[in-house]
Scaffold this active site. Structure first.
Site, PDB file in Angstrom:
ATOM      1  CG  ASP A 206      -1.902  -1.266   1.391  1.00 46.92           C
ATOM      2  OD1 ASP A 206      -2.492  -1.527   0.350  1.00 46.92           O
ATOM      3  OD2 ASP A 206      -1.613  -1.970   2.403  1.00 46.92           O
TER       4      ASP A 206
ATOM      5  CG  ASP B  15      -2.377  -4.766  -0.743  1.00 53.02           C
ATOM      6  OD1 ASP B  15      -3.615  -5.069  -1.222  1.00 53.02           O
ATOM      7  OD2 ASP B  15      -1.868  -5.584   0.125  1.00 53.02           O
TER       8      ASP B  15
ATOM      9  CG  ASP C  75      -5.292  -1.258   2.854  1.00 46.66           C
ATOM     10  OD1 ASP C  75      -6.287  -1.116   1.999  1.00 46.66           O
ATOM     11  OD2 ASP C  75      -5.010  -2.177   3.190  1.00 46.66           O
TER      12      ASP C  75
ATOM     13  NE  ARG D  44     -10.079  -5.092  -2.127  1.00 43.76           N
ATOM     14  CZ  ARG D  44      -9.317  -5.593  -1.343  1.00 43.76           C
ATOM     15  NH1 ARG D  44      -8.677  -4.834  -0.430  1.00 43.76           N
ATOM     16  NH2 ARG D  44      -9.513  -6.883  -1.342  1.00 43.76           N
TER      17      ARG D  44
END
Ligand SMILES: *[C@@H]1O[C@H](CO)[C@@H](O)[C@H](O)[C@H]1NC(C)=O
Ligand SMILES: *[C@@H]1O[C@H](CO)[C@@H](O)[C@H](O)[C@H]1NC(C)=O
Ligand SMILES: *[C@@H]1O[C@H](CO)[C@@H](O)[C@H](O)[C@H]1NC(C)=O
Ligand SMILES: *[C@@H]1O[C@H](CO)[C@@H](O)[C@H](O)[C@H]1NC(C)=O
Ligand SMILES: *[C@@H]1O[C@H](CO)[C@@H](O)[C@H](O)[C@H]1NC(C)=O
Ligand SMILES: *[C@@H]1O[C@H](CO)[C@@H](O)[C@H](O)[C@H]1NC(C)=O
Ligand SMILES: *[C@@H]1O[C@H](CO)[C@@H](O)[C@H](O)[C@H]1NC(C)=O
Length: 318
Positions: A124, A155, A159, A193
């Site tokens: 991330d 990723d 996050d 997402r």
């Protein structure tokens, strides 16, 4: 790599008012909460420093002393850097760049990150865990070319995992990424997402989504979202859903049939423009109004206001 997921208690994804510095002030969960607004490095005994090298950067970001850190130039990190509490990290001018490795905000409080470009960072770009009072504003997150890299090398971009509270994510530009773990403002050419939420509450308003290929807002595992005045354009298969299935496209090489979780909840506030994208709300829940004052950009103005206001070089601090 197992996909990272979002589990925040309260998160606001917003663009709010008109794009002037005044309109860019902090709004939402990071502002209005019991311990007081997020101030970052400002306040009594605050120091201000300007850093231009990785060594200088690392020296001032890790402790908990209130510090306003202006960053000039590109910082090529060889390993992830933990940011301490009471920090404002502000990229100067057209924005500072972080490359090589990302930033962690683990078990910290009162952190602001503005005007940073975070490009092609494995894992991330920014991971926030067990932290409170965080404002992520006017940054640009990109992997460069996500189709070539596939969904699992990079990723999530931002996050927010496990036990975080009072976070505002505003005026960021997320593009060309497969799994954007969350955020908002302007999301272009993403996979899934935008954000995905578990066990939390997210107020998602005034975001612009363009070509969000599979599944944009996904609320699952008892998560609750309040979704209002967002605009979806281009090829977006699903704008908003609350069924528990995590579609295989979310992480094709780790779960060929998808993963099964319990459903989340979604309420719609002011009208959204979902375009041709699907909406599948299986249950509403009780998160129907946001517990703070905010100003909605009208639906018709979202596209122009968001495109004009997001990303680097838009804030004029210092
Ligand atoms: C940023 O760095 C550039 C060149 O390295 C320099 O010319 C400029 O003055 C710096 N800006 C600030 C605000 O320190
Ligand atoms: C960043 O540093 C790595 C070595 O740690 C190097 O391989 C890479 O070329 C550097 N990137 C840039 C853009 O300088
Ligand atoms: C800075 O952060 C710590 C948490 O690590 C907090 O306890 C402390 O009060 C803060 N200091 C100031 C001066 O705000
Ligand atoms: C979470 O952060 C707090 C400090 O704010 C710390 O006391 C606690 O140990 C942390 N918990 C975990 C699981 O890291
Ligand atoms: C992205 O990668 C694909 C596949 O390798 C390639 O065809 C395409 O030209 C690349 N696009 C850019 C903008 O680099
Ligand atoms: C999935 O795994 C296959 C076989 O290991 C590999 O060829 C392919 O590139 C992977 N796809 C992605 C999107 O990572
Ligand atoms: C919504 O999702 C549920 C659960 O996956 C499914 O049974 C239902 O058919 C979907 N509804 C629509 C309209 O796609």
């Amino acid at each position: 790599m197992k996909p990272s997921i979002l589990s925040v208690f309260s998160l606001v994804l917003s663009t709010t008012a008109a794009p002037s510095d005044a309109g860019f002030s902090l709004v939402g969960f990071a502002k209005d909460h019991p311990p007081g607004t997020t101030t970052g490095g400002a306040g009594k005994n605050s120091k201000t420093v300007t850093v231009t090298t990785v060594a200088e950067f690392k020296k001032v970001v890790t402790d908990n002393e209130p510090t306003i850190i202006y960053a000039n130039d590109t910082f090529n990190l060889t390993s992830r850097v933990q940011i301490g509490s009471n920090k404002s990290l502000i990229g100067l001018g057209k924005g500072a760049q972080i490359i090589g490795a990302g930033l962690n905000i683990y078990s910290q409080t009162n952190v602001i990150i503005r005007n940073f470009g975070l490009t092609a960072i494995p894992d991330d770009a920014i991971t926030i865990r067990n932290s409170t009072r965080v404002w992520i504003d006017h940054n640009e997150f990109t992997t460069g070319n996500f189709t070539a890299n596939g969904p699992d090398l990079y990723d999530g971009q931002l996050d927010i995992i496990r036990a975080n509270d009072w976070i505002t994510v505003s005026w960021n530009y997320f593009h060309d990424h497969w799994k954007s773990s969350l955020h908002h403002n302007y999301w272009r050419n993403m996979g899934t997402r935008g954000p995905a939420g578990r066990f939390g509450h997210q107020h998602i308003y005034n975001n612009l989504y363009e070509d969000f290929l599979y599944q944009a807002i996904h609320s699952r595992s008892d998560n609750q979202v309040l979704v209002e005045a967002n605009v979806f354009k281009g090829k977006t298969r699903e704008a908003l859903s609350t069924y528990g299935l995590v579609i295989p496209d979310d992480s094709p090489n780790t779960s060929l049939d998808g993963d099964f979780e319990i459903d989340g909840y979604a309420n719609l506030g002011a009208a959204n423009n979902f375009g041709t994208a699907g909406v599948n709300i299986t249950q509403g829940g009780d998160f129907a109004t946001a517990p703070y004052v905010y100003t909605l950009t009208t639906l018709g103005e979202v596209k122009i206001v968001v495109k004009k206001g997001v990303g680097l070089g838009k804030i004029h601090e210092q």
